[in-house]
Design a protein around this motif. Structure first.
Motif, short mmCIF file in Angstrom:
data_model
loop_
_atom_site.label_atom_id
_atom_site.label_comp_id
_atom_site.label_asym_id
_atom_site.label_seq_id
_atom_site.Cartn_x
_atom_site.Cartn_y
_atom_site.Cartn_z
N LEU A 1 12.17 -27.63 -42.68
CA LEU A 1 14.10 -27.37 -42.65
C LEU A 1 14.01 -27.55 -44.14
CD1 LEU A 1 14.85 -30.64 -40.39
CD2 LEU A 1 14.34 -28.18 -40.09
N ARG A 2 13.45 -28.05 -45.54
CA ARG A 2 13.96 -27.87 -47.27
C ARG A 2 13.71 -26.22 -46.87
NH1 ARG A 2 10.44 -29.11 -52.03
NH2 ARG A 2 12.07 -28.92 -53.63
N VAL A 3 12.88 -25.62 -46.85
CA VAL A 3 12.74 -24.28 -47.27
C VAL A 3 14.06 -23.53 -46.72
CG1 VAL A 3 11.57 -22.17 -47.28
CG2 VAL A 3 10.53 -24.17 -47.21
N ARG A 4 14.54 -23.45 -45.50
CA ARG A 4 14.95 -23.40 -44.69
C ARG A 4 17.05 -23.86 -45.90
NH1 ARG A 4 13.37 -24.09 -38.48
NH2 ARG A 4 12.20 -22.93 -38.51
N ARG A 5 17.02 -25.26 -45.82
CA ARG A 5 18.35 -25.45 -46.37
C ARG A 5 17.94 -24.98 -48.12
NH1 ARG A 5 16.60 -30.73 -44.79
NH2 ARG A 5 15.68 -30.86 -47.05
N VAL A 6 17.16 -24.99 -48.43
CA VAL A 6 16.88 -24.34 -50.06
C VAL A 6 17.89 -23.09 -50.49
CG1 VAL A 6 15.80 -23.32 -51.69
CG2 VAL A 6 15.47 -25.72 -51.10
N LEU A 7 16.70 -22.24 -49.02
CA LEU A 7 17.08 -20.42 -48.72
C LEU A 7 19.18 -20.26 -48.34
CD1 LEU A 7 14.61 -19.18 -46.60
CD2 LEU A 7 15.32 -18.47 -49.15
N ALA A 8 19.00 -21.71 -47.82
CA ALA A 8 21.08 -21.39 -46.99
C ALA A 8 21.93 -20.89 -48.56
CB ALA A 8 21.34 -21.66 -46.43
N ARG A 9 21.35 -22.54 -48.99
CA ARG A 9 22.11 -22.45 -50.46
C ARG A 9 22.01 -21.25 -51.83
NH1 ARG A 9 20.48 -24.34 -55.67
NH2 ARG A 9 18.77 -25.15 -54.73
N ILE A 10 20.53 -20.50 -51.72
CA ILE A 10 20.59 -19.49 -52.85
C ILE A 10 20.80 -18.48 -52.35
CG2 ILE A 10 18.72 -21.04 -54.11
CD1 ILE A 10 17.06 -19.34 -52.66
N THR A 11 21.21 -17.97 -51.20
CA THR A 11 21.37 -16.46 -50.83
C THR A 11 22.46 -16.55 -49.67
OG1 THR A 11 20.81 -17.40 -48.24
CG2 THR A 11 19.13 -16.39 -49.68
N ARG A 12 23.08 -17.89 -50.73
CA ARG A 12 25.01 -18.08 -49.68
C ARG A 12 24.87 -17.60 -48.66
NH1 ARG A 12 28.73 -15.85 -54.98
NH2 ARG A 12 27.73 -17.26 -56.13
N GLU A 13 24.32 -18.64 -47.61
CA GLU A 13 24.46 -17.95 -46.16
C GLU A 13 23.84 -16.96 -45.95
OE1 GLU A 13 24.78 -21.16 -44.41
OE2 GLU A 13 25.23 -22.38 -45.77
N GLY A 14 22.52 -16.68 -46.09
CA GLY A 14 22.23 -15.51 -45.80
C GLY A 14 23.21 -13.99 -46.62
N THR A 15 23.67 -13.96 -47.59
CA THR A 15 24.13 -13.10 -47.70
C THR A 15 23.61 -12.24 -48.94
OG1 THR A 15 25.85 -13.75 -49.19
CG2 THR A 15 27.39 -13.73 -47.00
N VAL A 16 22.86 -12.85 -49.46
CA VAL A 16 21.87 -12.23 -50.79
C VAL A 16 20.72 -12.86 -50.18
CG1 VAL A 16 21.56 -12.55 -52.99
CG2 VAL A 16 23.90 -13.04 -52.26
N THR A 17 20.24 -11.37 -50.38
CA THR A 17 19.10 -11.37 -50.70
C THR A 17 17.65 -11.76 -51.77
OG1 THR A 17 18.51 -9.60 -48.46
CG2 THR A 17 16.63 -9.46 -49.49
#
Length: 353
Positions: free
Chosen positions: A41-57
């Protein structure tokens, strides 16, 4: 921890073998069994932040830094350890002094010295900036476990295991390309920029080494995107000298500006400490304070992966666009009347020399 599948709160004994005892499904990461305290869950939360909800790879290294960033600010010596040694030393020493027991006094003295040393080392920041789990271990252990459970990398993370040395718009080769070039020696960052469409967006090629710069583009500008460290500071200057009179633009990030960024925590990695010759060149170049030279000399650095991915992408696109002009996408958009190339751009704060 919370099960990433059924959202039930699990005690350590309720998740044997990385399996939830309530829903029976496996998960990849248990915070009790990895140095970074990671969970799915922490990995997913951090990914959502740094990818701007999936708009950046992003790349694995960018994810690693985002997960390790808070640990980089901490000393390797836990809070209170020095005080614990001092307390035990006093507990042993006071009775020993009362009865005149020399062995107890020796043990007490050793404990007091260790405690004082731990306290002094923590105050000095011992171990700060050194990751408790390095990039290689993160890829092997954390991402390896994720692949085994979920069958691939986390959503939004691109595979950078085979980065191309040269990437041009439309798949052009180095022999065919005659436009501007963005030079970046970090293969992961080149993969990141290519995965987010920067070559086609800005009409610029990506190259990993100066010797890969196309001969046909001998008059075109070269934008150097590099780490804020000793080698990065020297790279742009070396490229400029080697390619003169070809225009070379140091896109930074500038050391002084990068150090001022609140979210870009500096780190020290094995093998990154510059040698005496590199420090002598930096000193001779001028432009650095004694404090900055000492900081660089200790191996401190702010790599490109330390910059927020979306900001790094925007900065790279702005620098490339400023150097080479509108890319193909902007030409097409302007032709249909939806947008025009701006006549002025504001500074984005990453610095440029």
């Amino acid at each position: 921890m919370i099960c990433p599948h059924c959202a039930q709160n699990l005690l350590f004994k309720e998740r044997p073998g990385h399996t939830c005892s309530k829903c029976g499904r496996a998960f990849a990461l248990d915070p009790r069994t990895n140095a970074l305290g990671l969970s799915d869950l922490r990995v997913r939360r951090v990914l959502a932040r740094i990818t701007r909800e999936g708009t950046v790879t992003v790349t694995p290294d960018q994810l690693w830094y985002a997960l390790a960033r808070t640990r980089l600010e901490e000393s390797r010596i836990p809070r209170g350890r020095g005080g614990a040694f001092v307390l035990i030393g006093l507990v042993v020493g006071v009775p020993g002094l009362a009865v005149g027991a020399a062995p107890m006094l020796v043990v007490s003295g050793v404990l007091l010295v260790i405690g004082a040393g731990c306290a002094a080392a923590r105050m000095a920041g011992a171990g700060r900036g050194r990751p408790v789990m390095d990039r290689a271990a993160f890829r092997k252990k954390a991402l390896g476990a994720w692949r085994r459970v979920y069958g691939g990398l986390p959503p939004g993370v691109t595979d950078d295991s085979a980065p191309p040395a040269f990437t041009a718009p439309g798949g052009a080769t180095a022999q065919d390309w005659s436009g501007g070039v963005l030079l970046c020696t970090d293969p992961g960052i080149r993969t990141f920029l290519a995965a987010n469409g920067l070559p086609d967006r800005c009409g610029v090629a990506l190259a990993g080494r100066p010797d890969l710069l196309p001969a046909r583009a001998s008059d075109g500008p070269v934008v150097v995107l590099r780490d804020a460290d000793a080698s990065g500071e020297l790279l742009a200057r070396a490229v400029r000298e080697a390619l003169a009179p070809r225009p070379v633009i140091d896109a930074g990030p500038d050391l002084r500006t990068a150090r001022a960024l609140t979210r870009a925590v500096p780190l020290r990695e094995r093998g990154a400490r510059p040698g005496p010759a590199a420090l002598a060149r930096l000193t001779a170049l001028g432009g650095f304070t004694e404090q900055e030279l000492a900081w660089l000399g200790k191996g401190w650095r702010i790599p490109l992966i330390a910059l927020p991915p979306a900001r790094l992408l925007e900065t790279a696109a702005r620098r490339a666009g400023r150097a080479v002009g509108p890319g193909p996408e902007r030409h097409r958009a302007a032709a249909t009347g939806f947008m025009t190339w701006p006549t002025q751009e504001t500074e984005d704060g990453t610095g440029e020399r």
